[in-house]
Design a protein around this motif. Structure first.
Motif, PDB file in Angstrom:
ATOM      1  N   VAL A  32      28.697  13.376   7.168  1.00  0.00           N
ATOM      2  CA  VAL A  32      28.832  14.467   6.190  1.00  0.00           C
ATOM      3  C   VAL A  32      28.628  13.954   4.766  1.00  0.00           C
ATOM      4  N   ASP A  33      29.054  12.726   4.485  1.00  0.00           N
ATOM      5  CA  ASP A  33      28.818  12.151   3.155  1.00  0.00           C
ATOM      6  C   ASP A  33      27.329  11.952   2.902  1.00  0.00           C
ATOM      7  N   PHE A  34      26.631  11.387   3.877  1.00  0.00           N
ATOM      8  CA  PHE A  34      25.212  11.105   3.706  1.00  0.00           C
ATOM      9  C   PHE A  34      24.389  12.394   3.591  1.00  0.00           C
ATOM     10  N   LEU A  35      24.702  13.357   4.459  1.00  0.00           N
ATOM     11  CA  LEU A  35      23.938  14.609   4.471  1.00  0.00           C
ATOM     12  C   LEU A  35      24.408  15.605   3.412  1.00  0.00           C
ATOM     13  N   GLN A  36      25.536  15.307   2.782  1.00  0.00           N
ATOM     14  CA  GLN A  36      26.129  16.173   1.761  1.00  0.00           C
ATOM     15  C   GLN A  36      26.396  17.575   2.305  1.00  0.00           C
ATOM     16  N   ILE A  37      27.084  17.588   3.460  1.00  0.00           N
ATOM     17  CA  ILE A  37      27.492  18.837   4.093  1.00  0.00           C
ATOM     18  C   ILE A  37      28.962  18.709   4.478  1.00  0.00           C
ATOM     19  N   ASP A  38      29.563  19.815   4.926  1.00  0.00           N
ATOM     20  CA  ASP A  38      30.955  19.738   5.375  1.00  0.00           C
ATOM     21  C   ASP A  38      30.997  19.692   6.908  1.00  0.00           C
ATOM     22  N   GLU A  39      32.193  19.553   7.459  1.00  0.00           N
ATOM     23  CA  GLU A  39      32.369  19.421   8.917  1.00  0.00           C
ATOM     24  C   GLU A  39      31.828  20.638   9.676  1.00  0.00           C
ATOM     25  N   LEU A  40      32.046  21.834   9.146  1.00  0.00           N
ATOM     26  CA  LEU A  40      31.568  23.051   9.796  1.00  0.00           C
ATOM     27  C   LEU A  40      30.038  23.051   9.860  1.00  0.00           C
ATOM     28  N   GLU A  41      29.393  22.680   8.739  1.00  0.00           N
ATOM     29  CA  GLU A  41      27.927  22.610   8.721  1.00  0.00           C
ATOM     30  C   GLU A  41      27.413  21.551   9.690  1.00  0.00           C
ATOM     31  N   LEU A  42      28.171  20.471   9.861  1.00  0.00           N
ATOM     32  CA  LEU A  42      27.779  19.436  10.819  1.00  0.00           C
ATOM     33  C   LEU A  42      27.810  19.991  12.237  1.00  0.00           C
TER      34      LEU A  42
END
Length: 147
Positions: A29-39
């Motif tokens: 999530v840090d690398f992709l700059q998304i949150d857990e739900l988006e993952l």
């Protein structure tokens, strides 16, 4: 293992790679700059934006685009029916690639489906438009199947 190049669910493949690498979701999530739900949505996605897919390729050190290239090699017409072509070659400013690029994975896939009896050599030649001589050369070289 036989992979179905006709039906690609890229999110599942990404999740499988994450599992193989035992990568922490926090890093992803840090690398992709998304949150857990988006993952979680990414893992269930049939397709992804190309920029996001490129980021996943870099993070997971795997070329997911090649899966789509294999699909194109197996399921697109080998002929050039474009009326704008000159001497069989289309003039384009885009980079050109060799159309008939059979990677070891594709060759293995084809040999597996013939070896398992899922398809005959004739069916493979017709469905995937692989030249008869090319297929017979693969089968002789790999000596797994009598033709």
């Amino acid at each position: 293992m036989q992979f179905n190049y006709k039906e690609i669910y890229i999110g599942k493949l990404i999740k499988d790679r994450v599992t193989e690498l035992e990568m922490a979701s926090e890093r992803i999530v840090d690398f992709l700059q998304i949150d857990e739900l988006e993952l979680e949505l990414l893992y269930s996605a049939k397709s992804l934006d190309s920029v996001m897919l490129l980021k996943c390729c870099k993070l997971l050190e795997y070329d997911f685009f090649r899966i789509y290239s294999h699909h194109l090699t197996l399921y697109t017409s080998a002929g050039n029916n474009n009326p704008k072509s000159v001497n069989g070659k289309l003039k384009s400013s885009l980079p050109s690639f060799k159309k008939s690029l059979y990677t070891p994975e594709i060759i293995e896939f084809i040999i597996e489906i013939i070896g398992s009896g899922e398809k005959s050599a004739a069916e493979v030649i017709k469905e995937y438009r692989i030249p008869k001589t090319t297929l017979h050369r693969w089968l002789r070289k790999h000596q797994k199947i009598d033709i």
